[in-house]
Design a protein around this motif. Sequence first.
Motif, PDB file in Angstrom:
ATOM      1  N   LEU A  81     -43.088  56.119 -50.143  1.00 16.10           N
ATOM      2  CA  LEU A  81     -44.233  55.898 -51.035  1.00 16.10           C
ATOM      3  C   LEU A  81     -44.187  54.447 -51.545  1.00 16.10           C
ATOM      4  N   ARG A  82     -45.403  53.943 -51.762  1.00 12.34           N
ATOM      5  CA  ARG A  82     -46.678  54.564 -51.455  1.00 12.34           C
ATOM      6  C   ARG A  82     -47.148  54.304 -50.026  1.00 12.34           C
ATOM      7  N   ALA A  83     -46.812  53.097 -49.515  1.00 11.86           N
ATOM      8  CA  ALA A  83     -47.498  52.623 -48.316  1.00 11.86           C
ATOM      9  C   ALA A  83     -47.340  53.563 -47.118  1.00 11.86           C
ATOM     10  N   MET A 105     -40.273  54.843 -53.546  1.00  6.22           N
ATOM     11  CA  MET A 105     -39.510  53.615 -53.805  1.00  6.22           C
ATOM     12  C   MET A 105     -40.440  52.488 -54.156  1.00  6.22           C
ATOM     13  N   TYR A 106     -39.980  51.599 -55.035  1.00  4.78           N
ATOM     14  CA  TYR A 106     -40.711  50.349 -55.220  1.00  4.78           C
ATOM     15  C   TYR A 106     -39.720  49.205 -55.152  1.00  4.78           C
ATOM     16  N   ARG A 107     -40.237  48.049 -54.801  1.00  3.18           N
ATOM     17  CA  ARG A 107     -39.399  46.862 -54.641  1.00  3.18           C
ATOM     18  C   ARG A 107     -39.550  45.967 -55.865  1.00  3.18           C
ATOM     19  N   ASP A 203     -49.686  43.130 -48.909  1.00  2.00           N
ATOM     20  CA  ASP A 203     -49.018  44.297 -49.503  1.00  2.00           C
ATOM     21  C   ASP A 203     -49.728  45.564 -49.005  1.00  2.00           C
ATOM     22  N   GLY A 205     -49.282  48.761 -49.531  1.00  2.00           N
ATOM     23  CA  GLY A 205     -49.641  49.768 -50.536  1.00  2.00           C
ATOM     24  C   GLY A 205     -50.923  49.387 -51.266  1.00  2.00           C
TER      25      GLY A 205
HETATM   26  O1  LIG Z   1     -46.731  49.342 -53.069  1.00  2.00           O
HETATM   27  P1  LIG Z   1     -45.700  50.423 -52.890  1.00  2.00           P
HETATM   28  O2  LIG Z   1     -45.840  51.543 -53.812  1.00  2.00           O
HETATM   29  O3  LIG Z   1     -45.669  50.829 -51.447  1.00  2.00           O
HETATM   30  O4  LIG Z   1     -44.270  49.819 -53.213  1.00  2.00           O
HETATM   31  P2  LIG Z   1     -43.650  48.402 -52.873  1.00  2.00           P
HETATM   32  O5  LIG Z   1     -44.711  47.511 -52.351  1.00  2.00           O
HETATM   33  O6  LIG Z   1     -43.070  47.918 -54.170  1.00  2.00           O
HETATM   34  O7  LIG Z   1     -42.599  48.696 -51.867  1.00  2.00           O
END
Ligand SMILES: O=P(O)(O)OP(=O)(O)O
Length: 212
Positions: A81-83, A105-107, A203, A205
């Motif tokens: 998640l999300r992408a 997960m988020y970065r 990006d 997501g």
């Molecule tokens: O946009 P997301 O949710 O896919 O998370 P990220 O870009 O931080 O990996």
Amino acid sequence: MAKLGKFEVLDHPLIQHKLTIIRNENCGTREFRQVVNEIAELMAYEVSRDMPLEDYEVKTPITKTVQKRLAGKKVVIVPILRAGLGMVDGILELIPAAKVGHVGMYRDEKTLKPTEYFVKMPDNLASRDIFIVDPMLATGGSAIMAVDALKKRGAVNIKFVCLVAAPEGVKALRDAHPDIDVFAASLDDHLDENGYIVPGLGDAGDRLFGTK
Ligand SMILES: O=P(O)(O)OP(=O)(O)O
Ligand SMILES: O=c1ccn([C@@H]2O[C@H](COP(=O)(O)O)[C@@H](O)[C@H]2O)c(=O)[nH]1
Ligand SMILES: [Mg+2]
């Protein structure tokens, strides 16, 4: 000894054409969503090439015959998640009985390190083929953490499927988990100073969900 996984770029002309569509900054949310799923569906055809088969007796209108059908437990698709969610429906078009687990997960924008915030998996991971999906393999941190999370829960047969990979991410993932197969629609050039893939598509997501 664990098998050695492979890295493969699935550069079918239809995949390349569709990837160019979503790279375009003028591709809107609706088209982006649709084409990501279309690419995922095309990739699933190749990624599932070595799925195990078993003999199965079927009665045609003419006679009884022994033919092949898929064997074993159902495949699990695991979007990061999300992408990664953007690839699930496309794969389900080809493998409609697949189960779906989720890894959230988020970065961190500065450190580029991932943080895990959600994991929900089906049972019997050890005896299932698992496709982890995320459109982008950048530093590899998210993919490595997702594979860690699955192996911790017993998963053995894992494939990682992305649309765009950076060389840095492919190396990091294969160094950390040499046993898994990694598939990409494109191996791009490099990462920029913000951890975005160049040329990439931005990006994933945000482009899928229309956020910023
Ligand atoms: O946009 P997301 O949710 O896919 O998370 P990220 O870009 O931080 O990996
Ligand atoms: O160009 C990019 C790069 C990354 N993402 C998002 O980040 C993670 C993957 O990053 P890692 O550094 O490999 O952990 C991926 O889930 C994407 O959501 C991106 O969208 N675009
Ligand atoms: Mg994102």
